[in-house]
Design a protein around this motif. Structure first.
Motif, PDB file in Angstrom:
ATOM      1  N   PRO A   1       0.796  -1.236   0.000  1.00 43.75           N
ATOM      2  CA  PRO A   1       0.000   0.000   0.000  1.00 43.75           C
ATOM      3  C   PRO A   1       0.825   1.281   0.000  1.00 43.75           C
ATOM      4  CG  PRO A   1      -0.938  -1.584   1.520  1.00 43.75           C
ATOM      5  CD  PRO A   1       0.372  -2.164   1.049  1.00 43.75           C
ATOM      6  N   SER A   2       1.894   1.335   0.774  1.00 43.87           N
ATOM      7  CA  SER A   2       2.678   2.572   0.833  1.00 43.87           C
ATOM      8  C   SER A   2       3.286   2.906  -0.528  1.00 43.87           C
ATOM      9  CB  SER A   2       3.769   2.469   1.900  1.00 43.87           C
ATOM     10  OG  SER A   2       4.659   1.403   1.602  1.00 43.87           O
TER      11      SER A   2
ATOM     12  N   HIS B   1       0.525   4.163  -2.920  1.00 44.14           N
ATOM     13  CA  HIS B   1       0.160   5.556  -2.641  1.00 44.14           C
ATOM     14  C   HIS B   1       1.180   6.521  -3.235  1.00 44.14           C
ATOM     15  CE1 HIS B   1      -3.274   4.710  -0.199  1.00 44.14           C
ATOM     16  NE2 HIS B   1      -2.584   4.073   0.731  1.00 44.14           N
TER      17      HIS B   1
ATOM     18  N   ASP C   1      -5.589   9.378   1.612  1.00 43.58           N
ATOM     19  CA  ASP C   1      -5.535   7.936   1.867  1.00 43.58           C
ATOM     20  C   ASP C   1      -4.175   7.523   2.420  1.00 43.58           C
ATOM     21  OD1 ASP C   1      -8.128   7.700   0.924  1.00 43.58           O
ATOM     22  OD2 ASP C   1      -7.537   6.885  -1.028  1.00 43.58           O
ATOM     23  N   ALA C   2      -3.107   8.084   1.861  1.00 45.31           N
ATOM     24  CA  ALA C   2      -1.757   7.748   2.328  1.00 45.31           C
ATOM     25  C   ALA C   2      -1.571   8.160   3.787  1.00 45.31           C
ATOM     26  CB  ALA C   2      -0.714   8.432   1.441  1.00 45.31           C
TER      27      ALA C   2
ATOM     28  N   ALA D   1      -3.883   8.548   6.020  1.00 46.97           N
ATOM     29  CA  ALA D   1      -4.741   7.700   6.841  1.00 46.97           C
ATOM     30  C   ALA D   1      -4.107   6.335   7.092  1.00 46.97           C
ATOM     31  CB  ALA D   1      -6.110   7.530   6.176  1.00 46.97           C
ATOM     32  N   GLN D   2      -3.227   5.922   6.192  1.00 45.32           N
ATOM     33  CA  GLN D   2      -2.553   4.634   6.360  1.00 45.32           C
ATOM     34  C   GLN D   2      -1.138   4.795   6.905  1.00 45.32           C
ATOM     35  OE1 GLN D   2      -2.952   2.093   2.935  1.00 45.32           O
ATOM     36  NE2 GLN D   2      -5.162   2.131   3.060  1.00 45.32           N
ATOM     37  N   GLY D   3      -0.842   5.969   7.445  1.00 41.25           N
ATOM     38  CA  GLY D   3       0.411   6.161   8.163  1.00 41.25           C
ATOM     39  C   GLY D   3       1.549   6.820   7.413  1.00 41.25           C
ATOM     40  N   GLU D   4       1.327   7.243   6.180  1.00 41.65           N
ATOM     41  CA  GLU D   4       2.396   7.918   5.441  1.00 41.65           C
ATOM     42  C   GLU D   4       2.669   9.266   6.086  1.00 41.65           C
ATOM     43  OE1 GLU D   4       5.344   8.113   3.850  1.00 41.65           O
ATOM     44  OE2 GLU D   4       4.393   6.683   2.487  1.00 41.65           O
TER      45      GLU D   4
ATOM     46  N   ALA E   1      -9.652   7.796   5.187  1.00 47.06           N
ATOM     47  CA  ALA E   1     -10.128   6.477   5.603  1.00 47.06           C
ATOM     48  C   ALA E   1     -10.354   6.379   7.100  1.00 47.06           C
ATOM     49  CB  ALA E   1      -9.133   5.407   5.149  1.00 47.06           C
ATOM     50  N   LYS E   2      -9.496   7.012   7.909  1.00 43.59           N
ATOM     51  CA  LYS E   2      -9.654   6.976   9.373  1.00 43.59           C
ATOM     52  C   LYS E   2     -10.971   7.621   9.794  1.00 43.59           C
ATOM     53  CE  LYS E   2      -4.877   6.858  10.936  1.00 43.59           C
ATOM     54  NZ  LYS E   2      -3.816   7.609  11.609  1.00 43.59           N
TER      55      LYS E   2
END
Length: 153
Positions: free
Chosen positions: A31-32, A35, A57-58, A60-63, A148-149
């Motif tokens: 995913p990273s 993104h 989105d990035a 929200a997924q920790g980027e 997303a979060k």
């Protein structure tokens, strides 16, 4: 979307298939990395909608903000791995192909970091995001995105 055109109403079967393929291709990469590729291609193509969506989105997924903000200067920034650098170079080479951007050098880096299957998957990812960029900018579309979060909460 704006009232200009609803892609999914205008061409339901093809858009449904396009969306499914987009998701399948994105799932074939970490995913990273996906993104970063989506954001960088969208920056090159000046697709504000896609830059906005994929940056949200990035994050929200920790980027990190640093890595998102440095993407336009990724070649000079020390925060990307050799694998990410190879993917970003390949993204730029394919996205800028009409400008004569050298893809042979980028291909060498790609081969050093990615298996043959991963090379195909990454190339499909680059094609998919370039397609979305052209759909969104071509029709002047904007979608308000929620990270997303926030949706999961």
């Amino acid at each position: 979307m704006t009232d200009k055109i609803d892609l999914f109403t205008a061409a339901p079967p093809l858009m449904k298939n396009w969306f499914a393929m987009s998701n399948a291709v994105a799932a074939s990469l970490e995913p990273s990395l996906a993104h970063l590729v989506k954001i960088r291609a969208s920056q090159i193509n000046q697709c504000a909608n896609c830059i906005n969506m994929h940056a949200l989105d990035a994050r929200a997924q920790g980027e990190t903000e640093q890595r998102i903000h440095l993407l336009p200067a990724w070649a000079e920034a020390p925060c990307y791995t050799p694998r990410e650098r190879a993917a970003l170079a390949w993204t730029e080479a394919l996205t800028r192909m009409s400008e004569g951007h050298g893809h042979r050098e980028a291909r060498k880096a790609l081969e050093a970091e990615f298996s043959e299957e991963e090379q195909v998957n990454l190339t499909l990812m680059i094609n998919v995001i370039n397609g979305w960029n052209r759909l969104m900018t071509g029709f002047g579309l904007w979608i308000d995105h929620v990270p997303a979060k926030a949706v999961a909460a």
